[in-house]
Write a protein that holds these residues in place. Structure first.
Motif, PDB file in Angstrom:
ATOM      1  N   LEU A  90     210.807  14.858  -8.282  1.00 47.99           N
ATOM      2  CA  LEU A  90     209.893  15.761  -7.574  1.00 47.99           C
ATOM      3  C   LEU A  90     209.973  15.537  -6.069  1.00 47.99           C
ATOM      4  N   THR A 121     206.148  11.597 -12.254  1.00 47.11           N
ATOM      5  CA  THR A 121     206.261  12.362 -11.011  1.00 47.11           C
ATOM      6  C   THR A 121     205.278  11.832  -9.970  1.00 47.11           C
ATOM      7  N   LEU A 122     204.235  11.118 -10.424  1.00 45.86           N
ATOM      8  CA  LEU A 122     203.232  10.625  -9.481  1.00 45.86           C
ATOM      9  C   LEU A 122     203.813   9.641  -8.482  1.00 45.86           C
ATOM     10  N   VAL A 168     198.469  14.813  -2.870  1.00 45.69           N
ATOM     11  CA  VAL A 168     199.757  15.313  -2.357  1.00 45.69           C
ATOM     12  C   VAL A 168     199.611  16.585  -1.546  1.00 45.69           C
ATOM     13  N   PHE A 193     211.768  18.877 -16.306  1.00 44.53           N
ATOM     14  CA  PHE A 193     210.665  18.188 -16.992  1.00 44.53           C
ATOM     15  C   PHE A 193     210.237  18.940 -18.237  1.00 44.53           C
ATOM     16  N   LEU A 197     201.287  17.337 -11.576  1.00 42.78           N
ATOM     17  CA  LEU A 197     201.542  17.184 -10.141  1.00 42.78           C
ATOM     18  C   LEU A 197     202.477  18.283  -9.645  1.00 42.78           C
ATOM     19  N   LYS A 239     205.824  12.838 -17.850  1.00 44.94           N
ATOM     20  CA  LYS A 239     205.268  13.774 -16.870  1.00 44.94           C
ATOM     21  C   LYS A 239     204.592  13.014 -15.730  1.00 44.94           C
ATOM     22  N   ASP A 240     203.941  11.909 -16.074  1.00 43.29           N
ATOM     23  CA  ASP A 240     203.202  11.154 -15.052  1.00 43.29           C
ATOM     24  C   ASP A 240     204.112  10.426 -14.082  1.00 43.29           C
ATOM     25  N   ALA A 272     206.109  10.080  -6.709  1.00 46.96           N
ATOM     26  CA  ALA A 272     206.425  10.841  -5.495  1.00 46.96           C
ATOM     27  C   ALA A 272     205.281  10.732  -4.491  1.00 46.96           C
ATOM     28  N   ALA A 273     204.051  10.643  -5.001  1.00 49.48           N
ATOM     29  CA  ALA A 273     202.892  10.593  -4.114  1.00 49.48           C
ATOM     30  C   ALA A 273     202.836   9.289  -3.328  1.00 49.48           C
ATOM     31  N   VAL A 304     213.134  21.649 -10.812  1.00 45.13           N
ATOM     32  CA  VAL A 304     212.499  20.403 -11.252  1.00 45.13           C
ATOM     33  C   VAL A 304     211.637  20.672 -12.478  1.00 45.13           C
TER      34      VAL A 304
END
Lengths: 402, 385
Positions: A350, A339-340, B331, A379, B130, A336-337, A342-343, A375
């Motif tokens: 994501l 996806t971070l 974000v 997940f 997120l 799950k993490d 993407a930041a 998405v």
């Protein structure tokens, strides 16, 4: 009438057991009806063109399209690996039952196909949705082929005489898949989409495991300096959010390295994830170590085993077995993490959502409400399947030996 | 006869010392190399290696704050910490309440309630936080009416996709006196609580602690309010043209981050609550029934106190996770401390120092929360054992 009576009693007892219970049931029923209505209306009226056009983007990012066959081959190889692993688990269980003189379960038959579907229904749902969104027939053939190979190899391995060495196949095949994917200059820097999320999760856990193991042993060590360092590392990186480490990886990692080294952005992110994850894995393993009765170590030292031998032969095999469910939990949480990333600008699944919604064709039409649920489904299917598996394992490990 | 001393390479004391020295040298070497590289690399790029950047101007206007772009990075970071704190202070109670409700709901005798609670947990727990934040922002907040024509439900709220105003209160004259009176009443209330508890323990008379203490605080509060003369007035947000007056204001991004994280974390809390209630042996409930305690009394005096002890350590973890996850607000552009650090790096402040400052801030946050809860934890243990 005779069938309806117990059912009515069940309804009365479990839904309308009192004034409050009845009120709550009615209220919740109305809410569920409304949510179902909204969902059905969404599925019936929404335009999924953006997903149809960009399915490959969501899955593999900007992986060069002429090279997509590599992904297909890698999927097939991984299917073999999964099938072999399943078959070997079955074969070893039957061998153990045979040795223990217990009734030997039958090897997998047609029935186990149904069971497998029931066990992995979230994944099946995700695959079905993806196949519904495809524009060509190739992905369907690929999926059917992969399932066929998986089933065939698991049936074959379950029937062949069991050998421990067959496990090396399970270890080697993913490397072969990696080589197929990454040869001719398509290393992991070129990967994206869901593939990147899966890769970062698997690689992050793999790289972090040895570090985490040494930190866990260090934390339990009787040497004060080693223990202090381990505790400091674990508490430092468990106390900060992953995103601060990702920022470190993106903006500052280069500054901490000699100037000749210039790792790519995916590599830098992977380093950051590994540093972070090692601290968490250390705590998971520490949990396993603590669950071990002290008698085990005492017995080992009374046999004259050295500290190193005690750890390697007595402590770790039992402790690591006990950590498997928690390790799966850690795997889910890293999944799950991922996806971070993407930041910090990597094009994982994501981020692909925002890439797709800013394409000229789909821009500024509020299509995030179509792409984000897709998405989310991907997940959710992955995490939910794994958490079900973790629970199964927990039950099996709990009942089996203790 | 004294046993022969083992050779030094088999001597445990020597071995232990050697291993520790190796560890010390190894870690020292790694730290030195990293430090050496970073100072060299920074110098080669003409960047300062100290923390002087904290006094440089931040250079960006922060949404939802009065800070000017010329304010130093230090002030911007402090502003970010305040926003992180705001997310935490509002979020933790909400997620606790929601999590307990859902967790108890999963154990409900009502089939529908337990199924709905299960679906809630299994969906939210398995989604990336997120993604929830992005969805809450893009799918909910941005689809609200635009800022030039906001919605005003009941006349109590002013809601647009930029910010939301809720009823609030305003301090009038004598506010400080009123607060100190209430504070004094709270202190006396605590004393009364302790006194009533002792009376019950010594004489067995009903304690009525809640009635006594709360009654006292309420009476003092009302009297102080009347005597001082409206020290606090409740204000509703009023929309005149495009300007909103009164009430409290929150940015849309704030609600997106908080809402998404509260939902996500509450699903984990629900599992903890369910697990810890189930961990209380069934015999406890049966024994409480045999003592003729009512359903509420069974829960309040027998089950929950024991469940709480099991639940507390994992709850600390969830609270800490919530705090760490607030960093994901980056974000959606909510100016908590991570976003400020990110923008500072973007404006050319030295990345290693900024990130180290950021990490130190989170470490302090984590440390303070675990300290507070550890104190509580210890108290709980002393009382029960």
């Amino acid at each position: 009438m005779t069938i309806a009576a117990p059912r009515r009693r069940w309804v009365k007892k479990n839904l309308f057991g009192g004034v409050w219970s009845s009120l709550v049931t009615i209220g919740l029923g109305l809410a569920i009806g409304y949510v179902a209505f909204v969902l059905i209306r969404f599925l019936a009226t929404a335009d999924f063109t953006i997903l149809r056009r960009n399915l490959a983007l969501f899955m593999v990012g900007s992986f060069p399209r002429p090279e997509l066959w590599r992904v297909a081959v890698a999927v097939l190889i991984l299917a073999v690996a999964a099938g072999v692993a399943g078959g070997l688990i079955n074969a070893s269980a039957r061998l153990r039952a045979h040795q223990a003189g217990l009734p030997v379960p039958a090897p997998p038959g047609p029935r186990s196909l149904v069971n497998g579907f029931r066990r992995y229904w979230p994944l099946a749902l995700l695959i079905a949705v993806c196949l519904l969104l495809t524009e060509t027939v190739t992905p369907t053939i690929l999926v059917l082929g992969a399932i066929g190979i998986l089933v065939a190899s698991s049936w074959a391995l379950a029937r062949l005489p069991y050998s421990r060495w067959s496990w090396s196949l399970v270890v080697a095949l993913p490397f072969v898949a990696y080589l197929v994917l990454s040869s001719s200059g398509l290393g992991w820097d070129k990967w994206g989409g869901f593939m990147l999320n899966i890769f970062l999760t698997v690689a992050g856990i793999l790289f972090a495991f040895p570090i985490g193991l040494s930190l866990a042993l260090g934390r339990r060590s009787s040497l004060p300096i080693v223990r202090t360092f381990s505790v400091a590392y674990i508490e430092l990186f468990r106390g900060v959010p992953l995103i601060t480490l990702l920022l470190l990886g993106v903006f500052a990692l280069r500054l901490f390295l000699p100037s000749q080294l210039n790792p790519s952005s995916v590599t830098r992110i992977l380093v950051a994830i590994t540093i972070f994850e090692a601290a968490y894995i250390a705590e998971v393993i520490r949990g396993g170590l603590q669950s071990l009765p002290t008698g085990q170590v005492e017995a080992a030292s009374s046999l004259g085993l050295s500290t190193w031998k005690t750890t390697r032969l007595i402590v770790l095999p039992q402790a690591l077995r006990a950590t498997i469910p928690a390790m799966v939990g850690q795997f889910i949480s890293l999944f799950k993490d991922t996806t971070l990333v993407a930041a910090v600008g990597l094009s994982d699944m994501l981020n692909t959502s925002s890439i797709a919604t800013s394409q000229p064709e789909f821009n500024a039409r509020g299509l995030a409400r179509i792409t984000l649920p897709f998405v989310a489904l991907a997940f959710w299917a992955g995490s939910y399947t794994m958490s079900r598996e973790a629970r199964r394992l927990e039950r099996r490990l709990g009942i089996g030996e203790r | 006869m004294t046993p022969a001393r083992p050779p030094f390479w088999r001597n445990v004391k020597v071995l232990r010392a050697v291993i520790q020295i190796i560890a010390l040298v190894g870690v020292g070497l790694v730290v030195y190399v990293l430090f050496f590289n970073v100072t060299n690399n920074l110098r080669a790029r003409g960047i300062r290696t100290d923390f002087e950047f904290l006094d440089q101007p931040f250079g960006v206007r922060i949404a939802g704050s009065d800070l000017s772009p010329g304010a130093p990075v230090r002030a911007a970071l402090i502003n970010g910490v305040k926003n992180t704190l705001a997310l935490t202070v509002v979020g933790l109670p909400l997620l606790t309440i929601l999590g307990v409700l859902v967790g108890v709901g999963r154990l409900s005798a009502n089939w529908l309630v337990s199924k709905v609670a299960t679906v809630y947990v299994e969906i939210l727990r398995n989604l990336p936080p997120l993604l929830l934040i992005v969805f809450a922002f893009q799918g909910v907040i941005l689809r609200l009416p635009p800022a030039r024509s906001p919605a005003t439900p009941f006349g109590w709220f002013v809601i647009s996709n930029l910010e939301t105003h809720v009823p609030g209160f305003r301090a009038g004259a004598g506010y400080a006196a009123f607060i100190s009176a209430v504070g004094l009443a709270l202190a006396i209330g605590a004393f009364v609580w302790w006194w009533r508890t002792r009376v019950q323990q010594e004489t067995g008379a009903p304690h009525h602690r809640w009635a006594w203490s709360l009654g006292l605080v309420a009476v003092v509060g009302v009297i102080a309010y009347l005597v001082i003369g409206r020290p606090v007035t409740i204000t509703l947000p009023v929309l005149t043209g495009r300007v909103v007056d009164g009430g409290f204001r929150g940015l849309g991004a704030f609600f997106a981050v908080m809402g998404a994280l509260v939902l996500y974390t509450s699903s984990h809390v629900a599992e903890i609550v369910r697990g810890s209630i189930q961990a209380v042996p069934k015999g406890q409930t049966e024994a409480a029934s045999a003592l003729a305690l009512s359903g509420f009394q069974r829960l309040r005096f027998v089950v929950l106190p024991q469940a709480l002890r099991v639940a507390l350590p994992p709850m600390i973890n969830q609270y800490l996770n919530y705090v760490k996850n607030t960093s994901l607000a980056i974000v959606v552009g909510f100016a908590e401390v991570t976003l400020i650090a990110f923008q500072a790096i973007g404006n050319g402040q030295p990345a290693p120092q900024v990130i180290i400052t950021l990490m130190a801030a989170y470490l302090m946050f984590s440390l303070v929360i675990s300290l507070i809860i550890n104190v509580f934890n210890r108290r709980l243990r002393v009382v029960t054992r």
